[in-house]
Scaffold this motif. Structure first.
Motif, mmCIF file in Angstrom:
data_model
loop_
_atom_site.group_PDB
_atom_site.id
_atom_site.type_symbol
_atom_site.label_atom_id
_atom_site.label_comp_id
_atom_site.label_asym_id
_atom_site.label_seq_id
_atom_site.Cartn_x
_atom_site.Cartn_y
_atom_site.Cartn_z
ATOM 1 N N PHE A 79 -21.305 38.774 -18.881
ATOM 2 C CA PHE A 79 -21.928 38.053 -17.770
ATOM 3 C C PHE A 79 -22.220 38.944 -16.570
ATOM 4 C CE2 PHE A 79 -17.401 36.912 -17.354
ATOM 5 C CZ PHE A 79 -17.142 37.226 -16.023
ATOM 6 N N GLN A 80 -22.368 40.237 -16.825
ATOM 7 C CA GLN A 80 -22.813 41.135 -15.758
ATOM 8 C C GLN A 80 -24.276 40.837 -15.457
ATOM 9 O OE1 GLN A 80 -20.667 43.080 -14.053
ATOM 10 N NE2 GLN A 80 -19.213 42.020 -15.388
ATOM 11 N N PRO A 81 -24.702 40.990 -14.203
ATOM 12 C CA PRO A 81 -26.101 40.691 -13.840
ATOM 13 C C PRO A 81 -27.095 41.470 -14.711
ATOM 14 C CG PRO A 81 -24.777 41.076 -11.883
ATOM 15 C CD PRO A 81 -23.902 41.416 -13.059
ATOM 16 N N ASP A 82 -28.195 40.826 -15.007
ATOM 17 C CA ASP A 82 -29.325 41.401 -15.748
ATOM 18 C C ASP A 82 -29.077 41.662 -17.229
ATOM 19 O OD1 ASP A 82 -30.973 41.342 -13.468
ATOM 20 O OD2 ASP A 82 -30.105 43.236 -12.770
ATOM 21 N N THR A 83 -27.979 41.159 -17.787
ATOM 22 C CA THR A 83 -27.801 41.281 -19.231
ATOM 23 C C THR A 83 -28.475 40.089 -19.906
ATOM 24 O OG1 THR A 83 -25.702 40.077 -19.265
ATOM 25 C CG2 THR A 83 -25.582 42.488 -18.984
ATOM 26 N N HIS A 84 -28.857 40.274 -21.161
ATOM 27 C CA HIS A 84 -29.468 39.191 -21.927
ATOM 28 C C HIS A 84 -28.488 38.022 -22.050
ATOM 29 C CE1 HIS A 84 -30.632 37.181 -25.768
ATOM 30 N NE2 HIS A 84 -31.796 37.208 -25.172
ATOM 31 N N ALA A 85 -27.218 38.345 -22.304
ATOM 32 C CA ALA A 85 -26.199 37.294 -22.436
ATOM 33 C C ALA A 85 -26.077 36.487 -21.150
ATOM 34 C CB ALA A 85 -24.853 37.923 -22.806
ATOM 35 N N ARG A 86 -26.098 37.153 -20.018
ATOM 36 C CA ARG A 86 -25.999 36.454 -18.723
ATOM 37 C C ARG A 86 -27.175 35.496 -18.544
ATOM 38 N NH1 ARG A 86 -23.694 37.253 -13.406
ATOM 39 N NH2 ARG A 86 -24.681 35.689 -12.103
ATOM 40 N N LYS A 87 -28.365 35.950 -18.898
ATOM 41 C CA LYS A 87 -29.552 35.090 -18.773
ATOM 42 C C LYS A 87 -29.420 33.850 -19.655
ATOM 43 C CE LYS A 87 -32.429 38.956 -17.477
ATOM 44 N NZ LYS A 87 -33.342 39.985 -17.939
ATOM 45 N N LEU A 88 -28.918 34.018 -20.879
ATOM 46 C CA LEU A 88 -28.713 32.864 -21.771
ATOM 47 C C LEU A 88 -27.692 31.889 -21.179
ATOM 48 C CD1 LEU A 88 -28.508 34.528 -25.291
ATOM 49 C CD2 LEU A 88 -30.298 33.011 -24.457
ATOM 50 N N MET A 89 -26.588 32.444 -20.686
ATOM 51 C CA MET A 89 -25.542 31.596 -20.100
ATOM 52 C C MET A 89 -26.077 30.863 -18.875
ATOM 53 S SD MET A 89 -21.999 33.692 -20.442
ATOM 54 C CE MET A 89 -22.507 35.393 -20.656
ATOM 55 N N ASP A 90 -26.768 31.585 -17.996
ATOM 56 C CA ASP A 90 -27.287 30.964 -16.775
ATOM 57 C C ASP A 90 -28.283 29.850 -17.075
ATOM 58 O OD1 ASP A 90 -25.646 32.479 -15.184
ATOM 59 O OD2 ASP A 90 -27.220 33.846 -14.494
ATOM 60 N N LYS A 91 -29.089 30.025 -18.121
ATOM 61 C CA LYS A 91 -30.035 28.963 -18.492
ATOM 62 C C LYS A 91 -29.274 27.712 -18.939
ATOM 63 C CE LYS A 91 -33.794 27.694 -21.610
ATOM 64 N NZ LYS A 91 -33.426 26.315 -21.504
ATOM 65 N N GLN A 92 -28.264 27.882 -19.778
ATOM 66 C CA GLN A 92 -27.478 26.738 -20.236
ATOM 67 C C GLN A 92 -26.731 26.078 -19.078
ATOM 68 O OE1 GLN A 92 -27.492 25.175 -23.195
ATOM 69 N NE2 GLN A 92 -29.172 26.590 -23.585
ATOM 70 N N ILE A 93 -26.203 26.891 -18.189
ATOM 71 C CA ILE A 93 -25.482 26.350 -17.032
ATOM 72 C C ILE A 93 -26.439 25.552 -16.152
ATOM 73 C CG2 ILE A 93 -24.275 26.989 -14.907
ATOM 74 C CD1 ILE A 93 -23.087 29.375 -16.591
ATOM 75 N N LYS A 94 -27.601 26.121 -15.857
ATOM 76 C CA LYS A 94 -28.592 25.433 -15.014
ATOM 77 C C LYS A 94 -29.013 24.097 -15.645
ATOM 78 C CE LYS A 94 -33.214 26.002 -13.137
ATOM 79 N NZ LYS A 94 -34.396 25.740 -13.918
#
Length: 186
Positions: A79-94
């Motif tokens: 979940f470090q900024p700008d990782t692909h995994a972070r983007k996936l997590m943030d989309k699900q969270i949003k």
């Protein structure tokens, strides 16, 4: 005229104990569908439990780059900024955070979601599997299929006793992951 085909969903069978073939609705019957996807009551003390959070984790697992998880030395790296995994997590969270019932401030809840999703995904994909000879994160993309629909005979290989006649029963559902390792499928 007495032959019937029974088709039941795997998720309903696991939620409600198996019923005998011929009991319940069969293909062509106009019975109401089973509510096998009903949400369980939300645990108000822990918003990171229950079907909403479970769906968030499931959706991340469907789309995450397994190799990225393999490169991550610790869950926090996902979940470090700008990782692909972070983007996936943030989309699900949003998309789902409003469905989590809690009085936790939104910023804290978002961070708790990221940490918990990263922890669950990291451990799920990095835990060594003896039968496979390593963790799931080592399985190349070309050897994996997510969300595979199946229709499976309920009694494969069995024959009915001479004095009885079995109906043709099938189980249907979705496998979260199908993968191949050394010409063997899991």
């Amino acid at each position: 005229g007495r032959r019937r085909i029974a088709t039941r969903s795997f998720s309903s069978m696991t939620k409600h104990h198996l019923t005998q073939v011929g009991v319940g609705s069969s293909f062509g019957d106009q019975a109401p569908p089973a509510n096998d996807e009903a949400e369980a009551p939300l645990d108000r003390e822990d918003p990171l439990r229950g079907p909403v959070f479970g769906d968030m984790v499931h959706n991340v697992l469907e789309e995450i780059d397994f190799a990225e998880v393999g490169r991550a030395g610790l869950p926090d790296e996902l979940f470090q900024p700008d990782t692909h995994a972070r983007k996936l997590m943030d989309k699900q969270i949003k998309d789902n955070i409003a469905l989590l019932r809690t009085r936790t401030p939104i910023e804290q809840l978002e961070q708790a979601c990221r940490q918990q999703i990263a922890n669950l995904v990291w451990h799920a994909l990095r835990t060594p599997l003896a039968e496979v000879g390593g963790p799931l994160c080592d399985i190349p993309r070309g050897d994996r299929l997510p969300e595979v629909e199946f229709l499976f005979p309920e009694r494969p290989g069995e024959t009915a006793p001479a004095d009885k006649r079995w109906e043709e029963g099938f189980v249907t559902g979705f496998m979260d992951l199908l993968f191949r390792k050394a010409d063997k499928y899991y």
